[in-house]
Scaffold this active site. Structure first.
Site, short mmCIF file in Angstrom:
data_model
loop_
_atom_site.label_atom_id
_atom_site.label_comp_id
_atom_site.label_asym_id
_atom_site.label_seq_id
_atom_site.Cartn_x
_atom_site.Cartn_y
_atom_site.Cartn_z
CG PHE A 226 -1.74 -1.24 1.41
CD1 PHE A 226 -2.97 -1.39 0.78
CD2 PHE A 226 -1.27 -2.28 2.22
CE1 PHE A 226 -3.73 -2.55 0.96
CE2 PHE A 226 -2.02 -3.43 2.40
CZ PHE A 226 -3.25 -3.58 1.78
CG ASP A 248 -0.84 1.83 -4.25
OD1 ASP A 248 -0.57 2.36 -3.14
OD2 ASP A 248 -1.93 1.99 -4.82
CB SER A 249 -4.65 -1.52 -6.08
OG SER A 249 -5.10 -0.45 -5.27
CG ASN A 276 -6.48 -6.88 -4.01
OD1 ASN A 276 -5.98 -6.66 -2.89
ND2 ASN A 276 -7.74 -7.17 -4.18
CB ALA A 277 -2.10 -5.44 -0.77
CG ASP A 297 0.15 3.32 5.42
OD1 ASP A 297 -0.76 3.38 6.25
OD2 ASP A 297 0.62 4.33 4.85
CB CYS A 337 -5.56 5.48 8.43
SG CYS A 337 -6.17 4.68 6.95
N1 SAH Z 1 1.94 4.21 2.51
C1 SAH Z 1 1.50 5.41 1.82
C2 SAH Z 1 0.04 5.71 2.02
C3 SAH Z 1 -0.88 4.57 1.69
S1 SAH Z 1 -2.53 4.99 1.52
C4 SAH Z 1 2.33 6.59 2.30
O1 SAH Z 1 2.99 6.47 3.33
O2 SAH Z 1 2.31 7.62 1.64
C5 SAH Z 1 -3.20 3.52 0.94
C6 SAH Z 1 -2.75 3.10 -0.46
O3 SAH Z 1 -3.29 1.81 -0.68
C7 SAH Z 1 -3.26 3.97 -1.61
O4 SAH Z 1 -2.16 4.38 -2.36
C8 SAH Z 1 -4.16 3.03 -2.43
O5 SAH Z 1 -4.01 3.22 -3.84
C9 SAH Z 1 -3.67 1.69 -2.04
N2 SAH Z 1 -4.65 0.58 -2.07
C10 SAH Z 1 -5.95 0.61 -1.73
N3 SAH Z 1 -6.48 -0.63 -1.77
C11 SAH Z 1 -5.48 -1.46 -2.14
C12 SAH Z 1 -5.39 -2.88 -2.36
N4 SAH Z 1 -6.43 -3.67 -2.17
N5 SAH Z 1 -4.20 -3.39 -2.74
C13 SAH Z 1 -3.12 -2.59 -2.91
N6 SAH Z 1 -3.16 -1.25 -2.73
C14 SAH Z 1 -4.31 -0.69 -2.34
#
Ligand code: SAH
Length: 395
Positions: A226, A248-249, A276-277, A297, A337
């Site tokens: 993420f 990231d997705s 997708n994570a 995150d 969060c």
């Molecule tokens: N770690 C980042 C903030 C992350 S916010 C920092 O420190 O700046 C959450 C992120 O997760 C976003 O960029 C969003 O695009 C991504 N996201 C949302 N759902 C997701 C999923 N299922 N798999 C992977 N990434 C995802």
């Protein structure tokens, strides 16, 4: 003319006496006058004692957000003083940083107002009817205090719907700026004010990028899950890690991360994965991938209290996978969060996942939002970002 008044039940909630700023609709016995959404009101207890003054909005479950407990004129000078106080605080806690949150709503006793600074561009969000109506005044006050080249509004946050406010994005002063290159933490990142994420960057993680990098062992293999712009992974590389998978997705987020990696001269040491994570963690674990530092995150998995149990299952699943993929001595840095998940609930979920994964953890550090996102002690809802760093101590 006296202000309209909101009279509370005989029992004044202890929260308010202890510094909480919200009055819920269910706590109101009667009204004096008929305030419109966004009007100022006086809040009184059942015995007629004034408790404070704030913005009213009958459309929201939170009918009043207090601005002050001391009788005074709530005029442009009042707001100017609050703004100056907020800016002085940032000068103390994050001096000289070009990107930071200047005003953090309740945390700066300005409920409903967020102002993020990206160099000489300011991005404003008004999340209550009271603050929305005052936007022209805020533009004047911000011009006077900060002399920005542009002020943008990113009033496209879903919470505005709770106040009956329309979603709007636009330029309040100057012209729409192009993407900027700004130092966030210790590295340059592309800041795009039109990015769908927050106001462009997750500024609340700025100090955590550097804090977590301190746990990156020389040559470490890092998974930044993420990652958005890759703040955690790229700072870990800067601190001596060997390689980072940025996951990231969002393709747009990864394009930003690639740009930042290039500016840092680290493009050879990253692998960007658009996936997708949940799926990625499962298949990588299955394939026997191993890491020395994993950052989790995710976005909030729950926007309502009712969905907490389901969200916890999602959190546990990614923690189980991550814990299995850490080498002995490896480090997990993890964040939530979600407003509805408490620190204690979050930590218990991690201990639970560690038990299931048969990994013993040492908790190295607890983390929260960067100090430009201050939390009001009496309002647990303002402490939305919780984080912790663990080391796997097997043996
Ligand atoms: N770690 C980042 C903030 C992350 S916010 C920092 O420190 O700046 C959450 C992120 O997760 C976003 O960029 C969003 O695009 C991504 N996201 C949302 N759902 C997701 C999923 N299922 N798999 C992977 N990434 C995802």
């Amino acid at each position: 003319m006296p202000l309209p008044a909101v009279i509370l039940n005989r029992h004044v909630p202890h929260r308010i006496l202890h510094g909480h700023l919200w009055v819920y609709a269910t706590e109101v016995t009667r009204m004096e006058g008929t305030p419109a959404p966004g009007d100022l009101v006086e809040v009184r207890d059942g015995a007629g004692t004034a408790l404070g003054w704030g913005f009213y909005n009958a459309a929201s479950k939170i009918v009043v957000r207090l601005l002050t407990r001391t009788a005074c004129a709530i005029d442009p000078d009042f707001f100017k003083a609050r703004l100056q106080q907020a800016i002085r605080y940032r000068e103390r806690v994050l001096p000289g940083r070009p990107a930071r949150r200047l005003v953090n709503s309740e945390g700066d006793l300005l409920p409903g107002l967020i102002v993020d600074q990206y160099g000489d561009v300011l991005v404003v969000q008004a999340t209550t009817a009271g603050m929305d109506r005052l936007l022209p005044m805020w533009v004047d006050l911000l011009l006077e205090a900060c002399h920005p080249r542009a002020i943008l509004e990113r009033n496209d946050v879903p919470v505005r719907a709770f106040e009956g406010l329309p979603l709007r994005v636009g330029v309040l002063h100057g012209v729409q700026p192009a993407l900027q290159r700004l130092t966030i933490g210790a590295l340059a990142f592309p800041c795009d004010p039109t990015d769908a994420h927050k106001t462009g960057v997750y500024l609340d993680q700025q100090c955590n990028w550097e804090a977590v990098a301190a746990y990156a062992a020389p040559g470490a293999r890092v998974l930044d899950a993420f990652c958005h712009l890759g703040g955690f992974g790229l700072h870990a590389l800067r601190a001596g890690a060997g390689h980072a998978v940025l996951l990231d997705s969002s393709a747009q987020a990864l394009a930003g991360a690639r740009q930042a990696a290039e500016w840092a001269g680290q493009q050879e040491r990253i692998t960007c994965v658009e996936d997708n994570a949940f799926g990625y963690l499962k298949s990588s674990d299955g394939a026997g991938e191993r890491f020395d530092l994993i950052i989790l995150d995710p976005p909030t998995f729950t926007r309502t209290r009712a969905a907490v149990a389901q969200a916890m299952r999602g959190y546990k699943e990614i923690h189980l996978r991550a814990l299995k993929m850490l080498r002995p001595g490896g480090v997990l840095a993890t964040f939530s969060c979600s407003h509805h998940i408490t620190s204690q609930g979050f930590l218990e979920m991690i201990t639970d996942a560690a038990g299931d994964a048969r990994r013993a953890l040492r908790r190295e550090r607890l983390l929260g939002a960067s100090p430009d996102h201050p939390v009001l002690a009496a309002i647990p809802e303002t402490e939305y970002l919780k984080g912790a760093v663990f080391t796997v101590l097997d043996g």
